[in-house]
Design a protein around this motif. Structure first.
Motif, short mmCIF file in Angstrom:
data_model
loop_
_atom_site.label_atom_id
_atom_site.label_comp_id
_atom_site.label_asym_id
_atom_site.label_seq_id
_atom_site.Cartn_x
_atom_site.Cartn_y
_atom_site.Cartn_z
N THR A 33 1.99 -15.08 -0.29
CA THR A 33 3.14 -15.77 -0.78
C THR A 33 2.96 -17.41 -0.44
O THR A 33 3.22 -18.26 -1.68
N ALA A 43 9.98 -22.56 -3.78
CA ALA A 43 10.21 -22.37 -3.47
C ALA A 43 9.21 -21.22 -3.19
O ALA A 43 9.34 -20.55 -2.21
N HIS A 44 8.92 -20.87 -4.39
CA HIS A 44 7.88 -19.72 -4.46
C HIS A 44 6.83 -19.92 -4.97
O HIS A 44 5.87 -19.30 -5.26
N ASN A 45 6.21 -21.46 -5.21
CA ASN A 45 5.49 -21.53 -4.95
C ASN A 45 4.24 -21.94 -6.31
O ASN A 45 3.40 -21.47 -6.72
N SER A 55 9.72 -23.11 -9.72
CA SER A 55 10.15 -22.82 -8.47
C SER A 55 9.39 -23.18 -7.06
O SER A 55 8.43 -22.48 -6.86
N CYS A 112 16.88 -21.50 -12.14
CA CYS A 112 15.51 -22.09 -11.45
C CYS A 112 15.07 -23.45 -11.80
O CYS A 112 14.81 -24.22 -10.88
#
Length: 344
Positions: free
Chosen positions: A72, A121-123, A119, A107
């Motif tokens: 992640t 938040a999701h790298n 995004s 996004c």
């Protein structure tokens, strides 16, 4: 024209024995990418999407094989063909579809569209409309990982950055400059060349003096690996090895995945330059069907289980369209929002 140059021999890679849950995860992710792109084509021709839309059909084994091997905390830089990379990195289909519809819930808040999926938040560091743009960004991402670890003394593992680009990009200056920098500083970055044999309408063998891209790594002193980009397990195997090297501080790897896009360059492309014979030969290597056959023939799952995954994914895609259709348009008075950091 020398016909021999058109023949692509796919290499064989020793694969890792994966368990049932991993195989089904890979299968579902590839299906998600395929069905999402098929729906994008429908929505584009219905006038729900605008501008250039570049679909990923046929190349799913590369996105899934690479990104699903990451953690992640790791980063991904994409290209203008970025929808499926974002999905594999965990960006929700609802947000990607809404972005393609230009909606506020997208996004990128409806400001980016097809070629600029992003995004934090999701790298997922974004799609880039111009070829080669993402490579220096990936170098910066990998550099901050090393800087945080070595100078700021942050705990934890090194974050790895994966940078995707096509065969046509490897003739550009950013590619060579960034390979040099990555090796010089031993950056934890993996360069993934999605060699789909065509740079828009230019056949790969006609545009480069050295068609075997992975061999270009030798000039800079990093490993170069060629892999069958139509086989998700082969892609995953070489990626896991590259991630291991990067995370241990041993530097970058160049992976050339031999693959093929099943549609034209974009949805505005009539796809008249590629021969029917060539397209049929690659269609017969469909990576999703190959994995499905492997799972079934080795008794990892029944046809019933696989069909249920198909139904599940189709429902996810339908839900994403409904979400996008029901989402609000950006307000005119917010036109200048998100131009500066303080707006976020």
């Amino acid at each position: 024209m020398d016909k021999r140059k058109r023949k692509v021999i796919l290499p064989t890679t020793s694969i890792i024995n994966e368990d049932k849950s991993t195989l089904l995860m890979l299968y579902e992710d590839m299906l998600l990418g395929r069905y999402f792109e098929d729906m994008c084509a429908q929505m584009y021709y219905r006038g729900k999407m605008f501008g250039f839309v570049h679909l990923y059909n046929g190349q799913e084994a590369v996105s899934t094989g690479v990104i699903k091997a990451l953690m992640t905390q790791d980063y991904v830089c994409s290209t203008y063909r970025d929808h499926v990379h974002a999905l594999s990195k965990g960006v929700p289909p609802n947000l990607v579809m809404a972005e393609l519809f230009g909606k506020e819930t997208g996004c990128s808040r409806g400001r980016g569209g097809s070629m600029h999926i992003f995004s934090a938040a999701h790298n997922f560091l974004g799609g880039f409309a111009f070829i080669g743009e993402g490579i220096p960004v990936a170098i910066g991402s990998a550099f901050q990982s090393v800087y945080s670890k070595q100078l700021l003394k942050k705990d934890g593992l090194l974050s790895v950055t994966v940078c995707f680009f096509g065969d046509g990009t490897t003739n550009n200056g950013q590619f060579f400059e960034c390979l040099n920098m990555a090796v010089l500083w031993k950056l934890p970055v993996i360069f993934v060349v999605e060699n789909n044999q065509w740079a828009i309408g230019m056949a790969h063998h006609r545009s480069t003096s050295s068609p075997e891209i992975y061999k270009k790594a030798q000039a800079f002193g990093l490993p170069g690996v060629e892999v069958d980009g139509m086989d998700v397990l082969s892609v995953r195997s070489v990626t896991i090895e590259a991630i291991k090297r990067a995370r241990q501080g041993q530097g970058p790897t160049l992976i050339e995945a031999l693959t093929y896009r099943f549609r034209g360059h974009s949805l505005a492309d009539p796809d008249e330059l590629r021969s029917r014979q060539e397209k049929n030969a690659w269609l017969a290597r469909d990576p999703i069907q190959k994995l499905r056959k492997y799972i079934f023939n080795n008794s990892f799952a029944s046809k019933y289980e696989l069909d249920n995954i198909d139904l599940k994914v189709k429902q996810i895609i339908d839900d994403s369209v409904n979400f996008a259709l029901s989402s609000p348009e950006p307000r005119i008075e917010d036109l200048k929002l998100y131009l500066f950091a303080e707006d976020n």
